[in-house]
Enzyme design. Sequence first.
Site, PDB file in Angstrom:
ATOM      1  N   GLY A 198       0.823  -1.203   0.000  1.00 12.14           N
ATOM      2  CA  GLY A 198       0.000   0.000   0.000  1.00 12.14           C
ATOM      3  C   GLY A 198       0.855   1.249   0.000  1.00 12.14           C
ATOM      4  O   GLY A 198       2.049   1.182   0.296  1.00 12.14           O
ATOM      5  N   THR A 202      -0.123   4.530   5.100  1.00 15.09           N
ATOM      6  CA  THR A 202      -1.460   3.969   5.260  1.00 15.09           C
ATOM      7  C   THR A 202      -1.554   3.066   6.484  1.00 15.09           C
ATOM      8  O   THR A 202      -2.615   2.507   6.755  1.00 15.09           O
ATOM      9  CB  THR A 202      -1.874   3.161   4.024  1.00 15.09           C
ATOM     10  OG1 THR A 202      -0.778   2.348   3.620  1.00 15.09           O
ATOM     11  CG2 THR A 202      -2.270   4.066   2.886  1.00 15.09           C
ATOM     12  N   GLY A 203      -0.449   2.889   7.188  1.00 17.46           N
ATOM     13  CA  GLY A 203      -0.515   2.134   8.440  1.00 17.46           C
ATOM     14  C   GLY A 203      -0.040   0.698   8.332  1.00 17.46           C
ATOM     15  O   GLY A 203      -0.452  -0.148   9.113  1.00 17.46           O
ATOM     16  N   LYS A 204       0.858   0.438   7.409  1.00 19.32           N
ATOM     17  CA  LYS A 204       1.343  -0.937   7.260  1.00 19.32           C
ATOM     18  C   LYS A 204       2.183  -1.355   8.464  1.00 19.32           C
ATOM     19  O   LYS A 204       1.992  -2.429   9.035  1.00 19.32           O
ATOM     20  CB  LYS A 204       2.162  -1.075   5.974  1.00 19.32           C
ATOM     21  CG  LYS A 204       1.365  -0.792   4.724  1.00 19.32           C
ATOM     22  CD  LYS A 204       2.181  -0.943   3.478  1.00 19.32           C
ATOM     23  CE  LYS A 204       3.282   0.107   3.337  1.00 19.32           C
ATOM     24  NZ  LYS A 204       2.765   1.482   3.233  1.00 19.32           N
ATOM     25  N   THR A 205       3.107  -0.494   8.845  1.00 16.79           N
ATOM     26  CA  THR A 205       3.950  -0.801  10.001  1.00 16.79           C
ATOM     27  C   THR A 205       3.089  -0.934  11.252  1.00 16.79           C
ATOM     28  O   THR A 205       3.252  -1.863  12.056  1.00 16.79           O
ATOM     29  CB  THR A 205       4.990   0.316  10.200  1.00 16.79           C
ATOM     30  OG1 THR A 205       5.643   0.552   8.956  1.00 16.79           O
ATOM     31  CG2 THR A 205       6.007  -0.076  11.232  1.00 16.79           C
ATOM     32  N   GLU A 422     -14.488   9.119 -14.366  1.00 16.24           N
ATOM     33  CA  GLU A 422     -14.886   7.773 -13.929  1.00 16.24           C
ATOM     34  C   GLU A 422     -16.378   7.550 -14.139  1.00 16.24           C
ATOM     35  O   GLU A 422     -16.799   6.454 -14.521  1.00 16.24           O
ATOM     36  CB  GLU A 422     -14.517   7.557 -12.453  1.00 16.24           C
ATOM     37  CG  GLU A 422     -13.031   7.696 -12.131  1.00 16.24           C
ATOM     38  CD  GLU A 422     -12.142   6.766 -12.948  1.00 16.24           C
ATOM     39  OE1 GLU A 422     -12.611   5.698 -13.386  1.00 16.24           O
ATOM     40  OE2 GLU A 422     -10.962   7.119 -13.175  1.00 16.24           O
ATOM     41  N   ASP A 498      -6.132   4.894 -20.766  1.00 19.78           N
ATOM     42  CA  ASP A 498      -7.312   4.376 -21.451  1.00 19.78           C
ATOM     43  C   ASP A 498      -7.070   4.326 -22.947  1.00 19.78           C
ATOM     44  O   ASP A 498      -7.380   3.339 -23.618  1.00 19.78           O
ATOM     45  CB  ASP A 498      -8.516   5.287 -21.201  1.00 19.78           C
ATOM     46  CG  ASP A 498      -8.889   5.335 -19.731  1.00 19.78           C
ATOM     47  OD1 ASP A 498      -8.541   4.377 -19.015  1.00 19.78           O
ATOM     48  OD2 ASP A 498      -9.520   6.321 -19.328  1.00 19.78           O
TER      49      ASP A 498
HETATM   50  P1  ADP Z   1       3.314   2.900   6.599  1.00 19.85           P
HETATM   51  O1  ADP Z   1       4.129   1.869   7.302  1.00 19.85           O
HETATM   52  O2  ADP Z   1       2.191   2.324   5.808  1.00 19.85           O
HETATM   53  O3  ADP Z   1       4.093   3.877   5.801  1.00 19.85           O
HETATM   54  P2  ADP Z   1       2.851   3.747   9.267  1.00 19.85           P
HETATM   55  O4  ADP Z   1       2.319   2.502   9.866  1.00 19.85           O
HETATM   56  O5  ADP Z   1       4.294   4.002   9.514  1.00 19.85           O
HETATM   57  O6  ADP Z   1       2.576   3.770   7.717  1.00 19.85           O
HETATM   58  O7  ADP Z   1       1.959   4.962   9.731  1.00 19.85           O
HETATM   59  C1  ADP Z   1       2.506   6.134  10.261  1.00 19.85           C
HETATM   60  C2  ADP Z   1       1.599   6.726  11.315  1.00 19.85           C
HETATM   61  O8  ADP Z   1       0.392   7.193  10.743  1.00 19.85           O
HETATM   62  C3  ADP Z   1       1.182   5.724  12.356  1.00 19.85           C
HETATM   63  O9  ADP Z   1       2.095   5.665  13.391  1.00 19.85           O
HETATM   64  C4  ADP Z   1      -0.168   6.269  12.817  1.00 19.85           C
HETATM   65  O10 ADP Z   1      -0.002   7.269  13.775  1.00 19.85           O
HETATM   66  C5  ADP Z   1      -0.713   6.913  11.567  1.00 19.85           C
HETATM   67  N1  ADP Z   1      -1.597   5.987  10.853  1.00 19.85           N
HETATM   68  C6  ADP Z   1      -1.396   5.501   9.619  1.00 19.85           C
HETATM   69  N2  ADP Z   1      -2.403   4.705   9.238  1.00 19.85           N
HETATM   70  C7  ADP Z   1      -3.273   4.673  10.258  1.00 19.85           C
HETATM   71  C8  ADP Z   1      -4.521   4.008  10.475  1.00 19.85           C
HETATM   72  N3  ADP Z   1      -5.055   3.216   9.536  1.00 19.85           N
HETATM   73  N4  ADP Z   1      -5.137   4.195  11.653  1.00 19.85           N
HETATM   74  C9  ADP Z   1      -4.599   4.989  12.597  1.00 19.85           C
HETATM   75  N5  ADP Z   1      -3.434   5.633  12.457  1.00 19.85           N
HETATM   76  C10 ADP Z   1      -2.761   5.496  11.306  1.00 19.85           C
HETATM   77 ZN    ZN Z   2     -10.077   6.227 -17.381  1.00 18.32          ZN
HETATM   78 MG    MG Z   3       6.176   2.023   7.516  1.00 14.48          MG
END
Ligand code: ADP
Ligand code: ZN
Ligand code: MG
Length: 602
Positions: A198, A202-205, A422, A498
């Site tokens: 992603g 987006t919160g992967k870590t 879209e 497209d």
């Molecule tokens: P990624 O690893 O995808 O780049 P991180 O997990 O490092 O993103 O996210 C960085 C910070 O952003 C997290 O520590 C949190 O504070 C916030 N964050 C990101 N995604 C979310 C989420 N889905 N819900 C709550 N907080 C989030």
């Molecule tokens: Zn298109």
């Molecule tokens: Mg990360």
Amino acid sequence: MKDKLQFSIWFLVAAFFLMWAINIFFFAQPSPKQIPYSEFKDLLRSGKIEEVVLGDKVIRGTLKKEEDDKKPATEINTVRIDDPKLVEELEKNRVKFTGRFDESWFKDFFLAWVIPMGIIIFIWMFALRRMSPESGIMAIGKSKAKIYIDKDTGVTFNDVAGCDEAKEELKEVIDFLKTPQKYLELGGKIPKGILLVGPPGTGKTLLAKAVAGEAKVPFFALSGSAFVEMFVGVGASRVRDLFAQAQEKAPCIIFIDELDALGKARIAAPIGGGHEERENTLNQLLAEMDGFDTQKGVIIMAATNRPEILDLALLRPGRFDRHILVDRPDIKGREEILNVHTKGVKLAEGIDLKILAARTTGFVGADLANVVNEAALLAARRNKKSVEMNDFEEAINRLVAGLEKKKKVMSKKEQEIVAFHESGHALVAESVPHADKVHRISIIPRGIAALGYTLQLPTEDRYLMTRSELMDKLAVLLGGRVAEETVFKEVSTGAQNDLEKATNIARSMVKEFGMSERLGPITFERERRPLFLELGGFSKSEFSEETAKVIDEEVKKIMSDTYTRVKEIVAKKRDKLDILAKLLLEKEVIEGDELRKIINSQ
Ligand code: ADP
Ligand code: ZN
Ligand code: MG
């Protein structure tokens, strides 16, 4: 790396000056007065000296004080000259004297410089460690590629909002980590490697930590990018370490952040670019992944925002074969994320997070966390008791400006264009007889490249396509561009992909499928051969230049016919297009059923 180096140099310079100042203020004794030896002798003879310390090279003396003098006694200092009679004279004048080695400079130096320097370096190293992006509880090894072990991450699924699908998929993993025996007995197969894919932020870590937190297992983390700066041979051994330790602590999670930095496709590296270290590390990782079985309760998770550049070897079965998409949150997800991050913040009455969510299209979790933080800071600066709506508004505006500059979110105008684009695809798809049904349309940028998307799901597996089906497919592809043109009297670059797809289809229809009336059922496409064979000059075009011209004309005709057709469709249903686009701007996502209701309404 370079930044760090610069940082440390400036730090040293600053530390030096600081200590210099400290030395001046705290260590400087009233410095003894330097006098010539002859004057010293005069003072001695006139009985003004109370006490002397005889060093090898210098003589320090203290002068006698008057009875009522409150000031400290004056100190003098002179260079010692070979004077055999000195001791005799001192005795004669009843001066107290002691001898000593001149080691005092060493002690002074040690006290004033070495010890403080040591303390400062210690603090500095501590600070550096705290500053590293994911400072953990404990770090192993001195190298940059640190393994972080967190016995309990303390993060739960409640801290991660707006990615319910990903959470749902990870529940099984948590269950397995909690009770591996249950799965062992049943012989169930648990994926070894899970890849979170992603965009950044987006919160992967966070999600990986939450899995460890929910399952209450240790979390071993390692960042792929750290390997890039490493010394030869360290990377592979570090990976070996990591797996050995993890296996001892099983059940647990191994998390490799930024897998792309480590797992770039091997051929993609510049030739002779000296990426041997990365490759060794990657190979070690692959070997370790193959070498142990999940039965022990170790799950390997990794995160990347560039899955397309990963070495295919990493994605093979038994390695990172389970992919979980952590996409940008939709409006509901953003509201939930704002909810999470405003928990510890004092909000003013009547703050509606829904409105804030609606204003932050394209923001990821990290951006939203930033918004809340910035708003709180603004409120504090204005001496408010709680964070008010206008603080949030300003914080959002600032962030939008920054992100727009970095091309990470769309401006209002761009959003509008994408919404019509879209909607155009969807409208045409639902208006022609043979197109796949629209599953969902969205203006949330998907992945990294596309701005919005229209998702069509084929109703059945297809092996053959008829001419009219292909023509309808073409029509849908052109729908986006035509809608833009109809509404804005202008086209954008958003339709490039497209058009490329459409042109390829039209060309194939003419050259491969024999679907052109003018040319008849003939195929002109040569079998594709390896490039080097063509260099031999044997296989020039198998058709004349004239034919080539006709082919081009036919392709053009198919395209322009379709264009006219689509224009008519859009013009006829212009009102529906407007309704769709407006709703899309509002909701960002429209599901297929709702969309059909709108298009088919009278
Ligand atoms: P990624 O690893 O995808 O780049 P991180 O997990 O490092 O993103 O996210 C960085 C910070 O952003 C997290 O520590 C949190 O504070 C916030 N964050 C990101 N995604 C979310 C989420 N889905 N819900 C709550 N907080 C989030
Ligand atoms: Zn298109
Ligand atoms: Mg990360």
